[in-house]
Enzyme design. Structure first.
Site, PDB file in Angstrom:
ATOM      1  N   ARG A  52      -6.196   4.073  14.464  1.00 33.07           N
ATOM      2  CA  ARG A  52      -4.775   4.141  14.104  1.00 33.07           C
ATOM      3  C   ARG A  52      -4.661   4.229  12.583  1.00 33.07           C
ATOM      4  NH1 ARG A  52      -1.981  -0.926  17.263  1.00 33.07           N
ATOM      5  NH2 ARG A  52      -2.272  -0.224  19.394  1.00 33.07           N
ATOM      6  N   SER A  81      -2.539  -1.473  12.337  1.00 32.17           N
ATOM      7  CA  SER A  81      -3.580  -0.931  13.222  1.00 32.17           C
ATOM      8  C   SER A  81      -4.397  -2.037  13.897  1.00 32.17           C
ATOM      9  CB  SER A  81      -4.524  -0.017  12.430  1.00 32.17           C
ATOM     10  OG  SER A  81      -5.344  -0.764  11.558  1.00 32.17           O
ATOM     11  N   ASN A 132     -20.939  -5.074   2.485  1.00 32.64           N
ATOM     12  CA  ASN A 132     -21.540  -3.788   2.842  1.00 32.64           C
ATOM     13  C   ASN A 132     -22.834  -3.649   2.021  1.00 32.64           C
ATOM     14  OD1 ASN A 132     -20.921  -2.782   0.279  1.00 32.64           O
ATOM     15  ND2 ASN A 132     -19.023  -1.795   0.961  1.00 32.64           N
ATOM     16  N   ASP A 163       0.853  -1.192   0.000  1.00 32.28           N
ATOM     17  CA  ASP A 163       0.000   0.000   0.000  1.00 32.28           C
ATOM     18  C   ASP A 163       0.886   1.238   0.000  1.00 32.28           C
ATOM     19  OD1 ASP A 163      -2.174  -1.669   0.138  1.00 32.28           O
ATOM     20  OD2 ASP A 163      -2.710  -1.161   2.208  1.00 32.28           O
ATOM     21  N   LEU A 198     -22.291  -1.985   8.235  1.00 37.29           N
ATOM     22  CA  LEU A 198     -22.800  -0.633   7.972  1.00 37.29           C
ATOM     23  C   LEU A 198     -21.889   0.443   8.548  1.00 37.29           C
ATOM     24  CD1 LEU A 198     -26.502  -1.450   8.933  1.00 37.29           C
ATOM     25  CD2 LEU A 198     -25.535  -1.322   6.636  1.00 37.29           C
ATOM     26  N   GLY A 199     -20.600   0.167   8.681  1.00 37.10           N
ATOM     27  CA  GLY A 199     -19.680   1.167   9.228  1.00 37.10           C
ATOM     28  C   GLY A 199     -20.101   1.569  10.627  1.00 37.10           C
ATOM     29  N   GLY A 212     -12.600  -3.020   7.409  1.00 34.55           N
ATOM     30  CA  GLY A 212     -13.404  -4.186   7.020  1.00 34.55           C
ATOM     31  C   GLY A 212     -12.578  -5.463   7.107  1.00 34.55           C
ATOM     32  N   ASP A 213     -11.305  -5.377   6.758  1.00 33.77           N
ATOM     33  CA  ASP A 213     -10.437  -6.561   6.831  1.00 33.77           C
ATOM     34  C   ASP A 213     -10.167  -6.955   8.283  1.00 33.77           C
ATOM     35  OD1 ASP A 213     -10.309  -6.457   4.050  1.00 33.77           O
ATOM     36  OD2 ASP A 213      -8.536  -5.166   4.086  1.00 33.77           O
TER      37      ASP A 213
HETATM   38  O1  RIB Z   1      -9.191  -3.285   2.308  1.00 38.60           O
HETATM   39  C1  RIB Z   1      -8.037  -2.476   2.265  1.00 38.60           C
HETATM   40  C2  RIB Z   1      -7.067  -3.000   1.260  1.00 38.60           C
HETATM   41  O2  RIB Z   1      -7.639  -2.899  -0.023  1.00 38.60           O
HETATM   42  C3  RIB Z   1      -5.773  -2.241   1.193  1.00 38.60           C
HETATM   43  O3  RIB Z   1      -4.790  -2.750   2.058  1.00 38.60           O
HETATM   44  C4  RIB Z   1      -5.394  -2.315  -0.270  1.00 38.60           C
HETATM   45  O4  RIB Z   1      -4.245  -3.068  -0.512  1.00 38.60           O
HETATM   46  C5  RIB Z   1      -6.606  -2.885  -0.984  1.00 38.60           C
HETATM   47  O5  RIB Z   1      -6.413  -4.165  -1.375  1.00 38.60           O
END
Ligand code: RIB
Length: 310
Positions: free
Chosen positions: A295, A301, A183, A14, A230-231, A261-262
């Site tokens: 964070r 984070s 979502n 990223d 829904l955030g 979300g991850d």
């Molecule tokens: O969900 C966030 C991710 O989406 C980021 O880390 C970026 O790499 C994209 O894949």
């Protein structure tokens, strides 16, 4: 030891730029110094699950460039990388712009992620089959996602499908998802793929009522369980259309929502693998996501088991 969670998915670097506000089309603006951080939805979810105590394997690919940044937090979090291949071309790259408001935009060049195919997934068949939970998303080709969901389902591993970003998910994979995590926009796209119509719009309906209707519609179309996130409004979930529940989100002040979300998906997978029910797992996942938005960045984070959740 059996890995309890296997994530089949994307690995990125990223490139993060902090900006005051997002540019308009055609406009040039200045940003601060770039940061190069580990990312990719699959890798993020793997790190989040590992930091919540799961034994995690990742199946995916990096390029032939220097992928050290992309793999750094995975290694440090103890994620098993035996099934991460090095393929021709570059490692996936996401260009992320985070505005002072906390709002972000993400543009992804998939690189090696685009070359993750069914053969690469087949090579990890034993690990997927032995897992308790197999986590999938939409940043690798659908043939790979389909193959992973069919291996997992045929071995009794629970499939957690995060249908993000929206894509051409097969009905088979959508109906293997237990849960499907989406979502509101992804929920509408998934419903369309299952041949359903979005529930009739009511302009006065609040976001929660709308999400309830679409979650029920997905369940009625044969998805075993659904979580619609829904955030700041939390999550609607359920295993049957007449048994839906709403878990509100924790109130925190966000500085960067990228990868929240991850964090939710990884924590959810870790909880499900340890035997929690869907609603209890979603409660913890909500809190982990709320922790992460306080964070900057994604993987850096995510909380471990020693950190206090909001
Ligand atoms: O969900 C966030 C991710 O989406 C980021 O880390 C970026 O790499 C994209 O894949």
């Amino acid at each position: 030891m059996k890995d309890s969670v296997v994530v089949v998915g994307s690995i990125n670097v990223d490139q993060v730029l902090q900006i005051d506000r997002h540019p308009s089309p055609g406009e040039t603006i200045a940003a601060g110094d770039p940061a190069y951080l580990p990312g990719g939805k699959g890798a993020n979810q793997a790190v989040a699950a590992a930091r919540r105590g799961a034994a995690v394997s990742l199946v995916g690919a990096v390029g032939q460039d220097d992928a050290a940044v992309a793999l750094s937090a995975l290694g440090a979090s103890g994620v098993n990388l035996d099934h991460v291949r090095q393929l021709p071309g570059s490692t996936g790259l996401a260009v992320i712009m985070v505005a002072a408001s906390g709002e972000n935009t993400v543009t992804v060049s998939p690189g090696a992620n685009a070359r993750v195919d069914a053969h690469l997934v087949d090579a990890a068949r034993d690990a997927i089959g032995a897992s308790k939970v197999c986590v999938l998303q939409g940043e690798i080709p659908m043939e790979a996602t389909d193959r992973a969901s069919s291996i997992a389902a045929s071995h009794g591993a629970r499939v957690v499908l995060n249908a993000a970003p929206s894509g051409d998910f097969s009905p088979m994979t959508l109906r293997a998802a237990d849960p499907l995590v989406v979502n509101e926009h992804e929920a509408a796209a998934a419903l369309d793929l299952l041949g359903g119509d979005a529930p009739a719009g009511d302009d006065d309906a609040d976001i929660v009522a709308t999400a309830r209707a679409i979650t029920a519609a997905l369940l009625d179309r044969g998805v075993p369980s659904v979580l619609t996130t829904l955030g700041a409004a939390g999550v609607i979930g359920g295993e049957s259309a007449d048994g839906l529940w709403h878990e509100p989100a924790r109130r925190v002040t966000p500085v960067d929502t990228t990868g929240a979300g991850d964090a939710f998906i990884g924590a959810l997978a870790a909880e499900l693998a340890s035997g929690s029910g869907l609603r209890d797992a979603a409660k913890v996942a909500n809190r982990v996501a709320a922790f992460s938005v306080q964070r900057h960045g994604t993987q850096g984070s995510y909380p471990d088991l020693t950190e206090e959740l909001p």
